[in-house]
Design an enzyme around this catalytic site. Structure first.
Site, PDB file in Angstrom:
ATOM      1  N   ASP A 100     -22.966  -6.467 -36.074  1.00 24.43           N
ATOM      2  CA  ASP A 100     -22.427  -7.189 -34.926  1.00 24.43           C
ATOM      3  C   ASP A 100     -22.241  -6.157 -33.819  1.00 24.43           C
ATOM      4  OD1 ASP A 100     -21.327  -9.013 -33.198  1.00 24.43           O
ATOM      5  OD2 ASP A 100     -20.060  -9.957 -34.690  1.00 24.43           O
TER       6      ASP A 100
HETATM    7  C1  NOJ Z   1     -20.025 -10.596 -31.120  1.00 21.92           C
HETATM    8  C2  NOJ Z   1     -20.013 -11.835 -31.950  1.00 21.92           C
HETATM    9  O1  NOJ Z   1     -19.169 -11.659 -33.068  1.00 21.92           O
HETATM   10  C3  NOJ Z   1     -21.373 -12.297 -32.423  1.00 21.92           C
HETATM   11  O2  NOJ Z   1     -21.239 -13.571 -32.998  1.00 21.92           O
HETATM   12  C4  NOJ Z   1     -22.365 -12.281 -31.298  1.00 21.92           C
HETATM   13  O3  NOJ Z   1     -23.609 -12.760 -31.742  1.00 21.92           O
HETATM   14  C5  NOJ Z   1     -22.467 -10.881 -30.755  1.00 21.92           C
HETATM   15  N1  NOJ Z   1     -21.173 -10.436 -30.253  1.00 21.92           N
HETATM   16  C6  NOJ Z   1     -23.502 -10.740 -29.637  1.00 21.92           C
HETATM   17  O4  NOJ Z   1     -23.055 -11.347 -28.492  1.00 21.92           O
END
Ligand code: NOJ
Length: 685
Positions: free
Chosen positions: A257
């Site tokens: 993530d």
């Molecule tokens: C953080 C989030 O937890 C995730 O779901 C998302 O896809 C990413 N950022 C990218 O924006």
């Protein structure tokens, strides 16, 4: 040359630095003045993918640099959060699950994937398949609710929609299923918090939706932010290799993530960035989604040189990324037509789909007979009545307020004055604003904002009939609301066609069919709350002295149970039958039930099938969803509905994590929600 030969050839030419570049995913800061150096890094082959770049001119520009100005000309993966629509916004995923129609989710996911693909995006950070049993957790809105089976069904459908049948057709993207794993079980419902759970619960409750997504072919999986039993998910060899690769046989690539790789150090699980890169790579993390730090690109090369990361692991990760690029057809054509991209967005077809999806994503929680409205003198009220932007909800994609139909745009009613003088009925649109749910938006109290409650109380005081429409990203305590209102409708943010969908329902053009996918509590303090809790040694009862209950609030059944939702008509269940009451473990049986529409309206009913393992070698849930079917039944008509039941699906993972089906009695239940069911027993041999 076949795929393997092509990739083998390419990899033979790659330096270690170029390989590491493929594992580096950067944000959109390359377009910032302050990060001009990003272009040099890209030209040197140091970046394999980007996220958050959505404009077709820019996606083409970046691909051109990658393909024509780097030594090996490897195209880019371009990722984006297309969670419930790209330009055409569909209902938020939780609300869309109220439809209990995975096929609908497949279609909306496919439409969104197509819009994104035309703009040059080829990787979508969805679906989110995290089981969410705690309403305090803000990200509940992104998944399909509290149930494992339902999440798995939606996971399959959404992956299939995003990826289509042919990833290289220029109309589909690779899916990135997230967040591995058990993110929804954060202690206290606080986003990013630790998760501590038995492996049995992990495998029985939280893994199946990921397993379903893998079986549906998801090309990538995103690791979660939190620590699981003491190991950050992004640096956990147990999760990323032992479970994901070895047990679940996942062949695509893993992606951290945003910043969750460098945060391995923040967790206190590594000493420095180099140590972090070593831990993550050796755990099985393929690509780092960078946020602030570039842990992989700054350290992997030297780690390989020093023998702390093997060249085989690096090669395996790079190969997984290149395979997805290859299957997307990017080596043949990484560019998208700017003209086609413009025409592909927000078409009449996608708007129609958005309206269909929105209507099916609304649940009727209460109706004293006031709905559907006829010729009543009505007025609109509430903070959402005229608010187009709030129809979008969290993860807006490229959705814009002015592309959304607010209630006031759809209804020909005035906005109510303070005294509610000129109307008989007030339709009040209230609930959680977009900044009250989503990432990092956990709440300690799942209640309606006080201003909303005040409004409803005033309408009631003025002696008016009240239809309350709640928009929310989580279950709320609705006891008072329900008492104040003649009718209550509930949904998440519904997207581009929200206003029209409410109008369709309120005037009876569409008979509400949605059913809840989360249990709604009687009062705050009852979290986590879910229907499929284990049998306890004591009673699950509010009345008994020695019971699993609260002293100060009712609990059983939940105020609105899982699977609950009313219709303008009524359905009567009878005659539950199973095709074989003594099935073998490898058999499939059919459960059938008669359903009669005894009301005045035609309508859809979502028939739910639950089972209970009566005696087992591990304490089992009081009931578990194992199947469902949506059927249209005309007023006065009676239908026999058949739902298949695979006896293998009645099993569970034991302490040794073997999946077993134990012989003996199983109760089969069919009903209109998780509480109101009729029952039969079968005896598995
Ligand atoms: C953080 C989030 O937890 C995730 O779901 C998302 O896809 C990413 N950022 C990218 O924006």
């Amino acid at each position: 040359m076949n795929k393997k030969e092509f990739i083998d050839n390419l990899m033979k030419k790659m330096t270690v630095a170029e390989k590491v570049g493929q594992l580096n995913q950067c944000g959109n800061s390359i377009y910032d003045e302050s990060y001009k150096i990003g272009w040099d890094i890209l030209r040197q082959g140091g970046i394999g993918s980007f996220l958050g770049i959505t404009d077709v001119e820019k996606t083409n520009e970046l691909q051109k640099v990658a393909v024509t100005e780097t030594r090996l000309g490897i195209p880019l993966l371009l990722g984006f959060d297309v969670i419930h629509g790209f330009k055409t916004i569909f209902p938020t995923p939780w609300s869309e699950a109220f439809s209990w129609e995975p096929e609908l989710a497949r279609r909306t996911s496919e439409a969104a994937s197509k819009e994104a693909a035309y703009s040059g995006i080829n990787l979508i950070f969805a679906p989110m398949v995290d089981v969410s049993r705690d309403s305090r957790w803000g990200r509940l809105v992104e998944g399909a609710g509290e149930d494992t089976y339902l999440n798995a069904e939606f996971a399959k459908a959404r992956v299939s929609g995003i990826q289509g049948k042919d990833l290289s057709d220029g109309e589909h993207c690779a899916a990135c299923t997230k967040h591995f794993v058990a993110y929804g079980a954060a202690i206290g419902g606080r986003d990013y918090n630790s998760v501590d759970m038995s492996e049995q619960t992990l495998f029985n409750v939280y893994i199946p939706p990921f397993k379903a997504a893998i079986e549906a072919g998801t090309r990538s999986i995103m690791t979660a932010f939190h620590d699981f039993n003491g190991e950050p998910c992004t640096g956990s060899k147990y999760l990323l290799t032992d479970v994901l690769r070895n047990k679940l046989d996942f062949k695509g690539f893993t992606l951290s993530d945003s910043g969750s790789c460098s945060q391995i150090m923040t967790h206190g699980f590594s000493e420095n960035d180099k140590d972090t890169a070593k831990i993550a790579m050796n755990a099985g993390l393929d690509v780092e989604m960078c946020y602030g730090k570039f842990t992989y690109s700054e350290n992997l090369e030297s780690l390989v040189e020093e023998g702390l990361v093997s060249i085989e692991s690096l090669d395996n990760s790079v190969r997984r990324v290149l395979e997805v690029k290859y299957d997307l057809g990017l080596f043949d054509n990484p560019y998208r037509s700017t003209e086609a991209a413009k025409n592909a967005l927000l078409t009449e077809k996608t708007r129609n789909l958005a309206r269909e999806a929105a209507r099916k994503s609304i649940v009727l929680l209460k109706n004293d007979g006031i709905l559907p409205l006829n010729n009543e003198k009505a007025a609109l009220a509430g903070k959402f009545a005229e608010n187009r932007g709030e129809m979008i909800g969290c993860w807006p994609g490229l959705g814009e307020a002015n592309d959304c139909v607010a209630p006031a745009d759809a209804f020909d009613f005035p906005i109510a004055d303070k005294n509610y003088e000129n109307c008989d009925v007030v339709i009040a649109f209230v609930g959680e604003t977009v900044d009250m749910n989503g990432e990092a938006k956990s709440r300690s109290k799942e209640v309606l904002p006080e201003d909303d409650l005040e409004l409803l109380r005033n309408i009631k005081k003025a002696g008016k009939k009240l239809v309350t429409v709640i928009i929310s990203g989580r279950p709320l305590v609705l006891k008072e609301v329900s008492k104040l209102s003649n009718a209550v409708l509930f949904s998440g943010a519904l997207g581009a066609e929200a206003g029209n969908a409410y109008k369709d329902i309120i005037f009876g053009k569409y008979n509400p069919s949605g059913k809840l996918v989360s249990s709604f509590p009687e009062s705050v303090g009852q979290q986590p709350l879910y229907y499929n809790l284990n049998h306890t040694g004591k009673a699950l009862s509010d009345e008994e002295r020695w019971a699993t209950k609260y002293l100060d609030s009712k609990m059983y059944p939940p105020y609105y149970p899982f699977g609950f939702g009313l219709s303008y008509t009524q359905f009567e269940y009878s005659n539950l039958k199973v095709s074989n009451t003594n099935p073998k473990q490898n058999e499939r049986i059919t459960v059938s039930v008669d359903i009669e529409n005894i009301g005045k309206y035609d309508g859809d009913e979502i028939v739910q099938l639950y089972t209970r393992d009566v005696v087992a070698s591990s304490v089992r849930p009081v009931k578990e969803l194992k199947g469902f079917k949506k059927v249209f039944i005309k007023s006065g008509e009676k239908k026999t509905v058949e739902i298949p039941l695979d006896i293998q699906s009645l099993g569970f993972y034991d302490r040794q994590l073997n999946y077993i089906v134990e012989p003996g009695e199983f109760v089969i239940m069919a009903g209109t929600n998780s509480e109101d069911c009729i029952k039969e027993s079968i005896f598995v041999k």
